[in-house]
Motif scaffolding. Structure first.
Motif, PDB file in Angstrom:
ATOM      1  N   PHE A 199      99.074 108.778  80.859  1.00  0.00           N
ATOM      2  CA  PHE A 199      99.086 107.790  81.939  1.00  0.00           C
ATOM      3  C   PHE A 199      98.081 106.660  81.707  1.00  0.00           C
ATOM      4  O   PHE A 199      98.075 105.668  82.436  1.00  0.00           O
ATOM      5  CB  PHE A 199      98.785 108.469  83.290  1.00  0.00           C
ATOM      6  N   LEU A 200      97.228 106.789  80.692  1.00  0.00           N
ATOM      7  CA  LEU A 200      96.227 105.759  80.428  1.00  0.00           C
ATOM      8  C   LEU A 200      96.845 104.587  79.669  1.00  0.00           C
ATOM      9  O   LEU A 200      97.656 104.773  78.762  1.00  0.00           O
ATOM     10  CB  LEU A 200      95.072 106.347  79.610  1.00  0.00           C
ATOM     11  N   SER A 201      96.443 103.393  80.049  1.00  0.00           N
ATOM     12  CA  SER A 201      96.955 102.186  79.397  1.00  0.00           C
ATOM     13  C   SER A 201      96.239 101.943  78.079  1.00  0.00           C
ATOM     14  O   SER A 201      95.025 102.171  77.953  1.00  0.00           O
ATOM     15  CB  SER A 201      96.773 100.975  80.313  1.00  0.00           C
ATOM     16  N   LEU A 202      96.968 101.453  77.089  1.00  0.00           N
ATOM     17  CA  LEU A 202      96.368 101.114  75.806  1.00  0.00           C
ATOM     18  C   LEU A 202      95.471  99.888  75.908  1.00  0.00           C
ATOM     19  O   LEU A 202      94.559  99.702  75.104  1.00  0.00           O
ATOM     20  CB  LEU A 202      97.466 100.842  74.767  1.00  0.00           C
ATOM     21  N   SER A 203      95.729  99.048  76.904  1.00  0.00           N
ATOM     22  CA  SER A 203      95.044  97.761  76.986  1.00  0.00           C
ATOM     23  C   SER A 203      93.720  97.804  77.738  1.00  0.00           C
ATOM     24  O   SER A 203      92.925  96.874  77.628  1.00  0.00           O
ATOM     25  CB  SER A 203      95.964  96.728  77.662  1.00  0.00           C
ATOM     26  N   TRP A 204      93.455  98.864  78.514  1.00  0.00           N
ATOM     27  CA  TRP A 204      92.237  98.880  79.335  1.00  0.00           C
ATOM     28  C   TRP A 204      90.955  98.737  78.523  1.00  0.00           C
ATOM     29  O   TRP A 204      90.112  97.885  78.842  1.00  0.00           O
ATOM     30  CB  TRP A 204      92.203 100.154  80.184  1.00  0.00           C
ATOM     31  N   PRO A 205      90.744  99.531  77.471  1.00  0.00           N
ATOM     32  CA  PRO A 205      89.489  99.368  76.713  1.00  0.00           C
ATOM     33  C   PRO A 205      89.354  97.980  76.094  1.00  0.00           C
ATOM     34  O   PRO A 205      88.271  97.389  76.111  1.00  0.00           O
ATOM     35  CB  PRO A 205      89.592 100.449  75.627  1.00  0.00           C
ATOM     36  N   ASN A 206      90.460  97.459  75.548  1.00  0.00           N
ATOM     37  CA  ASN A 206      90.406  96.126  74.959  1.00  0.00           C
ATOM     38  C   ASN A 206      90.088  95.066  76.000  1.00  0.00           C
ATOM     39  O   ASN A 206      89.362  94.099  75.736  1.00  0.00           O
ATOM     40  CB  ASN A 206      91.747  95.790  74.287  1.00  0.00           C
ATOM     41  N   THR A 207      90.639  95.241  77.212  1.00  0.00           N
ATOM     42  CA  THR A 207      90.365  94.289  78.284  1.00  0.00           C
ATOM     43  C   THR A 207      88.881  94.254  78.613  1.00  0.00           C
ATOM     44  O   THR A 207      88.284  93.177  78.767  1.00  0.00           O
ATOM     45  CB  THR A 207      91.171  94.659  79.553  1.00  0.00           C
ATOM     46  N   VAL A 208      88.268  95.425  78.696  1.00  0.00           N
ATOM     47  CA  VAL A 208      86.831  95.501  78.981  1.00  0.00           C
ATOM     48  C   VAL A 208      86.034  94.813  77.878  1.00  0.00           C
ATOM     49  O   VAL A 208      85.123  94.015  78.152  1.00  0.00           O
ATOM     50  CB  VAL A 208      86.386  96.976  79.127  1.00  0.00           C
ATOM     51  N   GLU A 209      86.371  95.094  76.622  1.00  0.00           N
ATOM     52  CA  GLU A 209      85.624  94.519  75.513  1.00  0.00           C
ATOM     53  C   GLU A 209      85.813  93.008  75.416  1.00  0.00           C
ATOM     54  O   GLU A 209      84.860  92.278  75.118  1.00  0.00           O
ATOM     55  CB  GLU A 209      86.049  95.190  74.205  1.00  0.00           C
ATOM     56  N   ILE A 210      87.026  92.534  75.692  1.00  0.00           N
ATOM     57  CA  ILE A 210      87.268  91.088  75.640  1.00  0.00           C
ATOM     58  C   ILE A 210      86.503  90.379  76.744  1.00  0.00           C
ATOM     59  O   ILE A 210      85.901  89.320  76.532  1.00  0.00           O
ATOM     60  CB  ILE A 210      88.780  90.783  75.733  1.00  0.00           C
ATOM     61  N   TYR A 211      86.526  90.946  77.958  1.00  0.00           N
ATOM     62  CA  TYR A 211      85.765  90.350  79.059  1.00  0.00           C
ATOM     63  C   TYR A 211      84.279  90.296  78.712  1.00  0.00           C
ATOM     64  O   TYR A 211      83.605  89.288  78.966  1.00  0.00           O
ATOM     65  CB  TYR A 211      85.982  91.130  80.351  1.00  0.00           C
ATOM     66  N   CYS A 212      83.753  91.379  78.150  1.00  0.00           N
ATOM     67  CA  CYS A 212      82.335  91.405  77.769  1.00  0.00           C
ATOM     68  C   CYS A 212      82.048  90.359  76.701  1.00  0.00           C
ATOM     69  O   CYS A 212      81.021  89.661  76.748  1.00  0.00           O
ATOM     70  CB  CYS A 212      81.949  92.790  77.272  1.00  0.00           C
ATOM     71  N   ASP A 213      82.945  90.229  75.735  1.00  0.00           N
ATOM     72  CA  ASP A 213      82.765  89.254  74.662  1.00  0.00           C
ATOM     73  C   ASP A 213      82.755  87.833  75.207  1.00  0.00           C
ATOM     74  O   ASP A 213      81.879  87.021  74.864  1.00  0.00           O
ATOM     75  CB  ASP A 213      83.884  89.419  73.626  1.00  0.00           C
ATOM     76  N   TYR A 214      83.706  87.520  76.078  1.00  0.00           N
ATOM     77  CA  TYR A 214      83.748  86.182  76.680  1.00  0.00           C
ATOM     78  C   TYR A 214      82.540  85.939  77.572  1.00  0.00           C
ATOM     79  O   TYR A 214      82.005  84.825  77.626  1.00  0.00           O
ATOM     80  CB  TYR A 214      85.036  85.995  77.476  1.00  0.00           C
ATOM     81  N   MET A 215      82.095  86.987  78.282  1.00  0.00           N
ATOM     82  CA  MET A 215      80.930  86.819  79.152  1.00  0.00           C
ATOM     83  C   MET A 215      79.685  86.506  78.332  1.00  0.00           C
ATOM     84  O   MET A 215      78.875  85.654  78.720  1.00  0.00           O
ATOM     85  CB  MET A 215      80.724  88.085  79.987  1.00  0.00           C
ATOM     86  N   VAL A 216      79.515  87.181  77.207  1.00  0.00           N
ATOM     87  CA  VAL A 216      78.383  86.891  76.328  1.00  0.00           C
ATOM     88  C   VAL A 216      78.450  85.447  75.841  1.00  0.00           C
ATOM     89  O   VAL A 216      77.441  84.723  75.839  1.00  0.00           O
ATOM     90  CB  VAL A 216      78.362  87.872  75.135  1.00  0.00           C
ATOM     91  N   GLN A 217      79.648  85.003  75.452  1.00  0.00           N
ATOM     92  CA  GLN A 217      79.791  83.650  74.927  1.00  0.00           C
ATOM     93  C   GLN A 217      79.547  82.586  75.998  1.00  0.00           C
ATOM     94  O   GLN A 217      78.760  81.649  75.795  1.00  0.00           O
ATOM     95  CB  GLN A 217      81.198  83.471  74.346  1.00  0.00           C
ATOM     96  N   PHE A 218      80.222  82.719  77.139  1.00  0.00           N
ATOM     97  CA  PHE A 218      80.146  81.667  78.151  1.00  0.00           C
ATOM     98  C   PHE A 218      78.822  81.679  78.904  1.00  0.00           C
ATOM     99  O   PHE A 218      78.242  80.628  79.175  1.00  0.00           O
ATOM    100  CB  PHE A 218      81.314  81.791  79.131  1.00  0.00           C
ATOM    101  N   SER A 219      78.345  82.857  79.277  1.00  0.00           N
ATOM    102  CA  SER A 219      77.065  82.919  79.971  1.00  0.00           C
ATOM    103  C   SER A 219      75.939  82.480  79.037  1.00  0.00           C
ATOM    104  O   SER A 219      75.010  81.780  79.460  1.00  0.00           O
ATOM    105  CB  SER A 219      76.814  84.339  80.488  1.00  0.00           C
ATOM    106  N   GLY A 220      76.025  82.872  77.767  1.00  0.00           N
ATOM    107  CA  GLY A 220      75.038  82.427  76.796  1.00  0.00           C
ATOM    108  C   GLY A 220      75.083  80.928  76.586  1.00  0.00           C
ATOM    109  O   GLY A 220      74.038  80.269  76.474  1.00  0.00           O
ATOM    110  N   ALA A 221      76.297  80.362  76.536  1.00  0.00           N
ATOM    111  CA  ALA A 221      76.431  78.914  76.366  1.00  0.00           C
ATOM    112  C   ALA A 221      75.861  78.162  77.564  1.00  0.00           C
ATOM    113  O   ALA A 221      75.177  77.133  77.407  1.00  0.00           O
ATOM    114  CB  ALA A 221      77.899  78.552  76.172  1.00  0.00           C
ATOM    115  N   LEU A 222      76.128  78.668  78.785  1.00  0.00           N
ATOM    116  CA  LEU A 222      75.564  78.038  79.981  1.00  0.00           C
ATOM    117  C   LEU A 222      74.039  78.078  79.946  1.00  0.00           C
ATOM    118  O   LEU A 222      73.372  77.109  80.335  1.00  0.00           O
ATOM    119  CB  LEU A 222      76.071  78.739  81.240  1.00  0.00           C
ATOM    120  N   ALA A 223      73.486  79.186  79.505  1.00  0.00           N
ATOM    121  CA  ALA A 223      72.031  79.308  79.414  1.00  0.00           C
ATOM    122  C   ALA A 223      71.462  78.292  78.434  1.00  0.00           C
ATOM    123  O   ALA A 223      70.490  77.591  78.736  1.00  0.00           O
ATOM    124  CB  ALA A 223      71.645  80.728  79.009  1.00  0.00           C
ATOM    125  N   VAL A 224      72.076  78.195  77.247  1.00  0.00           N
ATOM    126  CA  VAL A 224      71.576  77.267  76.230  1.00  0.00           C
ATOM    127  C   VAL A 224      71.686  75.826  76.707  1.00  0.00           C
ATOM    128  O   VAL A 224      70.727  75.037  76.599  1.00  0.00           O
ATOM    129  CB  VAL A 224      72.349  77.457  74.906  1.00  0.00           C
TER     130      VAL A 224
END
Length: 495
Positions: free
Chosen positions: A411-436
């Motif tokens: 019943f587990l989706s294949l996409s859930w772990p990837n979704t979490v990792e992609i969100y984290c990756d984008y958050m690091v990029q965008f939040s880091g860019a805003l900080a810089v």
């Protein structure tokens, strides 16, 4: 939807909002304007704004919830941001210098504009939109909470959409901030950048620990699960890959992560076709070589009759000076590809690395094509026949979506772990860019005010106000020019 169509649709939507707003202001002047003022909505060309005071009470409660904690929290923020101001400027200078290096000497850009449809996949646009909005809201929430903590009134918070870029802002009276001491000003001015830095650390930590967090639900590092196959993928077919298959090896090389998969494909592209140690008995039994082998226009040798898609022309990879066991072998053999690969004992570069009574045979293919043996098992762990992929490795990478996670339950989706990792990756990029970006002294950004407060903090007793003002203007001009050049050259490099 291609990029031009997408931008055209967004432009038409904004144009319809602006036209409707203009029409209603003309026909229903007073009631409509009264409605907009009460709701806080403002419509501008390619922009939508919403300003509200609904969150003021919540912000005040948060600021007063743990006063001692927030006092220490924002003091630490000032120190951390102060230490990172110079590295942020150096990062922009380094990025600018990198653009003028020869292409072969350029490093991967730490800062680069991200444009949907160009260097940002359209399918990842929801991640782009949501993470940018969250990073912006957290940034402005930092300013608002710090302002309340320093007894500065917050007029309200706003949200905006500039074309496709979401954002947030907080309305704090500049005059009230200027009446504070420079260090108290810095607590408010650095709060947004500080919150972005904390958000980067949290997102990075969650991204790294995702395999451990999801360990009760997913297996990680023991193969790659096929999440999606594009309709034109050459890996499709009756004997091809299927969604849910778990890839374990490629050409007998173990792949435990998507990074391993990508690395092997890059290695395959940059090297010659790998050979297979095929038993000599298989060659003698199944060889269907035509009498006159010839070289095709694409550089590959044709030694099969052409009436069977299952056969390939294999080239003998030998060193006749040292390998005495190849005398009885023909330089080219037409063999059933699946049988030859499946009965091979290992991959090879030449026959010297093969066991006794086997010879290194590599398919003679077009320059960009490669033959890849992909071992797999089903979603329930059952063994499945190997997939023989014939074509450019780049096509395989771009048309097959993989994940390093294998679900333990159906019943587990294949996409859930990837979704979490992609969100984290984008958050690091965008939040880091805003900080810089907000640490650089640029007009209208936090860095402008931060550097002004720092100049007052350290030079108030040494210089008069005019000198401090001139110093601030010069620093701001340099920072603004530096950011402008990075943006212009960055956009130019991706279009």
């Amino acid at each position: 939807m291609d990029i031009m169509t997408f931008f055209a649709v967004i432009t038409l939507i904004h144009a319809s909002f602006y036209f409707t707003d203009y029409l209603l202001k003309s026909c229903m002047n007073v009631p409509y304007i009264y409605f907009l003022e009460n709701v806080g909505i403002t419509v501008k060309p390619l922009q939508l704004h919403w300003f509200t005071t609904a969150f003021n009470r919540s912000v005040t409660k948060w600021a007063l919830w743990r006063p001692k904690f927030f006092k220490v929290w924002f003091t630490v923020g000032v120190i951390v941001v102060g230490l990172l101001l110079l590295p942020a400027i150096c990062l922009l200078i380094s990025a600018l210098v990198n653009h003028f290096r020869p292409v072969q000497e350029q490093r991967i850009q730490a800062l680069q504009p991200m444009v949907p449809g160009i260097n940002l996949p359209m399918k990842e646009l929801p991640y782009y939109f949501l993470t940018l909005l969250i990073a912006s809201v957290i940034h402005e929430a930092g300013h608002a909470i710090a302002a309340v903590k320093e007894d500065v009134h917050v007029n309200g918070l706003g949200f905006l959409l500039m074309f496709i870029l979401p954002g947030a802002y907080v309305d704090v009276p500049t005059e009230e901030i200027r009446t504070l001491t420079p260090f108290r000003q810095l607590k408010i001015l650095c709060a947004g950048v500080w919150h972005n830095i904390v958000l980067v650390v949290l997102a990075f930590g969650i991204g790294l620990s995702t395999p451990f967090i999801l360990q009760p639900l997913y297996i990680h590092g023991h193969g790659l699960t096929v999440m999606q196959l594009s309709q034109d993928s050459p890996a499709r077919g009756p004997t091809g890959l299927e969604v849910g298959d778990v890839i374990t090896t490629i050409n007998r090389w173990t792949v435990a992560s998507v990074g391993d998969f990508q690395q092997y494909l890059v290695t395959t592209i940059n090297s010659d076709q790998m050979g297979f140690c095929v038993p000599e008995s298989v060659v003698h039994t199944y060889d269907e070589t035509i009498h006159h082998a010839f070289e095709g226009a694409d550089g590959s040798v044709q030694c099969c009759s052409g009436d069977s898609d299952a056969h390939l022309c294999f080239e003998l990879k030998e060193d006749r000076e040292f390998d005495t066991g190849v005398a009885a072998m023909q330089p080219f053999s037409c063999l059933p590809a699946r049988m030859a690969v499946s009965m091979s004992t290992k991959t090879c570069i030449n026959s010297l690395t093969c066991p006794t009574d086997t010879h290194c045979l590599a398919p003679s293919l077009k320059n960009a094509s490669r033959l890849l043996q992909i071992s797999r098992r089903g979603s329930n762990g059952e063994r499945k026949d190997d997939v023989l992929y014939l074509g450019p490795p780049a096509f395989l990478y771009h048309t097959v979506t993989l994940t390093s996670y294998i679900p333990k339950f159906s019943f587990l989706s294949l996409s859930w772990p990837n979704t979490v990792e992609i969100y984290c990756d984008y958050m690091v990029q965008f939040s880091g860019a805003l900080a810089v970006l907000n640490m650089v002294p640029v007009v209208y950004l936090d860095g402008y005010w931060i550097f002004g407060a720092i100049i007052d903090l350290f030079l108030a007793s040494r210089c008069d106000q005019v000198t401090r003002r001139i110093t601030h203007i010069i620093i701001t001009m340099i920072g603004t020019l530096l950011l402008f050049l990075n943006i212009v050259i960055g956009v130019w490099s991706i279009i």
